[in-house]
Design a protein around this motif. Structure first.
Motif, PDB file in Angstrom:
ATOM      1  N   LEU A  50       4.665   4.253  -3.436  1.00 28.33           N
ATOM      2  CA  LEU A  50       4.574   2.902  -2.932  1.00 28.33           C
ATOM      3  C   LEU A  50       4.954   1.713  -3.572  1.00 28.33           C
ATOM      4  CD1 LEU A  50       4.687   1.470   0.158  1.00 28.33           C
ATOM      5  CD2 LEU A  50       2.286   1.028   0.268  1.00 28.33           C
ATOM      6  N   ILE A  51       6.271   0.917  -2.956  1.00 32.53           N
ATOM      7  CA  ILE A  51       6.250  -0.404  -4.556  1.00 32.53           C
ATOM      8  C   ILE A  51       5.340  -0.986  -4.206  1.00 32.53           C
ATOM      9  CG2 ILE A  51       7.671  -2.224  -4.571  1.00 32.53           C
ATOM     10  CD1 ILE A  51       9.826   0.012  -4.113  1.00 32.53           C
ATOM     11  N   ASN A  52       4.475  -2.065  -4.809  1.00 34.52           N
ATOM     12  CA  ASN A  52       3.179  -2.636  -4.488  1.00 34.52           C
ATOM     13  C   ASN A  52       2.040  -1.986  -4.117  1.00 34.52           C
ATOM     14  OD1 ASN A  52       4.344  -4.848  -6.367  1.00 34.52           O
ATOM     15  ND2 ASN A  52       5.912  -5.071  -4.149  1.00 34.52           N
ATOM     16  N   GLY A  53       2.297  -0.400  -3.787  1.00 39.33           N
ATOM     17  CA  GLY A  53       0.742   0.295  -3.257  1.00 39.33           C
ATOM     18  C   GLY A  53       0.156   1.709  -3.752  1.00 39.33           C
ATOM     19  N   GLU A  80       2.379  -3.149   5.771  1.00 44.38           N
ATOM     20  CA  GLU A  80       2.805  -2.948   7.486  1.00 44.38           C
ATOM     21  C   GLU A  80       3.438  -1.379   7.783  1.00 44.38           C
ATOM     22  OE1 GLU A  80       4.230  -3.386  11.033  1.00 44.38           O
ATOM     23  OE2 GLU A  80       3.509  -5.698   9.484  1.00 44.38           O
ATOM     24  N   PRO A  81       2.731  -0.740   8.952  1.00 47.40           N
ATOM     25  CA  PRO A  81       1.449  -1.362   9.670  1.00 47.40           C
ATOM     26  C   PRO A  81       0.398  -1.300   8.822  1.00 47.40           C
ATOM     27  CG  PRO A  81       2.410   1.327  10.208  1.00 47.40           C
ATOM     28  CD  PRO A  81       3.335   0.820   8.656  1.00 47.40           C
ATOM     29  N   PRO A  82      -0.507  -2.405   9.533  1.00 48.01           N
ATOM     30  CA  PRO A  82      -1.760  -2.332   8.614  1.00 48.01           C
ATOM     31  C   PRO A  82      -2.929  -1.201   8.906  1.00 48.01           C
ATOM     32  CG  PRO A  82      -1.528  -3.818  11.046  1.00 48.01           C
ATOM     33  CD  PRO A  82      -0.296  -3.240  11.287  1.00 48.01           C
ATOM     34  N   ILE A  97       6.074   3.610   5.595  1.00 49.68           N
ATOM     35  CA  ILE A  97       4.701   2.097   5.000  1.00 49.68           C
ATOM     36  C   ILE A  97       5.673   0.990   3.559  1.00 49.68           C
ATOM     37  CG2 ILE A  97       2.921   1.741   4.075  1.00 49.68           C
ATOM     38  CD1 ILE A  97       2.269   4.605   4.380  1.00 49.68           C
ATOM     39  N   THR A  98       5.439   0.008   4.418  1.00 49.20           N
ATOM     40  CA  THR A  98       5.998  -0.939   3.050  1.00 49.20           C
ATOM     41  C   THR A  98       4.743  -1.890   3.019  1.00 49.20           C
ATOM     42  OG1 THR A  98       7.625  -2.509   2.150  1.00 49.20           O
ATOM     43  CG2 THR A  98       6.605  -2.244   5.193  1.00 49.20           C
ATOM     44  N   CYS A 156       5.400 -18.179   5.616  1.00 48.66           N
ATOM     45  CA  CYS A 156       5.513 -16.650   4.321  1.00 48.66           C
ATOM     46  C   CYS A 156       5.893 -15.994   4.731  1.00 48.66           C
ATOM     47  CB  CYS A 156       4.400 -16.533   3.729  1.00 48.66           C
ATOM     48  SG  CYS A 156       5.105 -15.451   2.718  1.00 48.66           S
ATOM     49  N   ILE A 157       7.795 -14.625   4.906  1.00 45.57           N
ATOM     50  CA  ILE A 157       8.085 -14.063   5.559  1.00 45.57           C
ATOM     51  C   ILE A 157       8.983 -12.870   4.615  1.00 45.57           C
ATOM     52  CG2 ILE A 157      10.340 -12.582   7.401  1.00 45.57           C
ATOM     53  CD1 ILE A 157       8.068 -15.121   8.513  1.00 45.57           C
ATOM     54  N   ASN A 158       7.806 -12.027   3.952  1.00 46.92           N
ATOM     55  CA  ASN A 158       8.279 -11.182   3.058  1.00 46.92           C
ATOM     56  C   ASN A 158       8.121 -11.743   1.221  1.00 46.92           C
ATOM     57  OD1 ASN A 158       8.188  -8.790   2.096  1.00 46.92           O
ATOM     58  ND2 ASN A 158       9.660  -8.072   2.715  1.00 46.92           N
TER      59      ASN A 158
END
Length: 167
Positions: A50-53, A80-82, A97-98, A156-158
């Motif tokens: 997962l990029i950045n996760g 996202e999702p939480p 997932i992102t 802030c949007i993504n």
């Protein structure tokens, strides 16, 4: 490539006698692998990156059908999702997932727009806003909001935040 063969039997009665001749023909048939019946896969390999996760637990090389893995994002990123899980289903990891990106607003960028924070954060030089957060700005000195500029309160949007401009 798969090959299968079939026996076709042809029976002939010869000379009206009860003797029977069996003729066997071997027919080779090219069977496409995608049309071959496959059994469901009951295992998945390691969970996808997962990029950045990352996953919250240690990962394994193999997971059974129905097993899930939980993910978390790096600081300031929003999952996202939480409650993000990926689940092994028939040999494939499922579940979108992102990690939504934060926005960064620094002093240099604000100076080019002639703006400042209306409610200054503890760190005056840089401000992070997570996805969905709002920041309110104001013009520096006695300047006014430029015609056609976006409003002072921005979201802030993504990883993207439009900044107001003052003149």
């Amino acid at each position: 490539m798969f090959y299968s063969f079939h026996f076709n039997s042809i029976y002939h009665l010869l000379n009206m006698k009860s003797s029977l001749t069996l003729l066997c023909l071997v027919v080779w048939v090219n069977v496409d692998a995608s049309s071959a019946q496959t059994e469901p896969k009951y295992f998945c390999g390691p969970p996808p990156h997962l990029i950045n996760g990352d996953t919250t637990d240690d990962t394994r090389e193999r997971y059974r059908h129905g097993e899930s893995v939980h993910y978390a994002c790096q600081k300031y990123y929003i999952l996202e999702p939480p409650s993000a899980y990926k689940t092994c289903r028939d040999g494939i990891w499922t579940g979108p997932i992102t990690c939504l990106k934060p926005c960064t607003v620094d002093e240099e960028l604000m100076n080019t727009q002639n703006i400042q924070f209306k409610y200054p954060p503890g760190d005056q030089n840089k401000r992070y806003a997570t996805h969905g957060d709002h920041i309110t700005f104001k013009c520096t000195g006695y300047l006014r909001l430029s015609p056609g500029s976006v409003d002072f309160r921005q979201q802030c949007i993504n990883g993207v935040m439009n900044l107001p401009h003052c003149q």
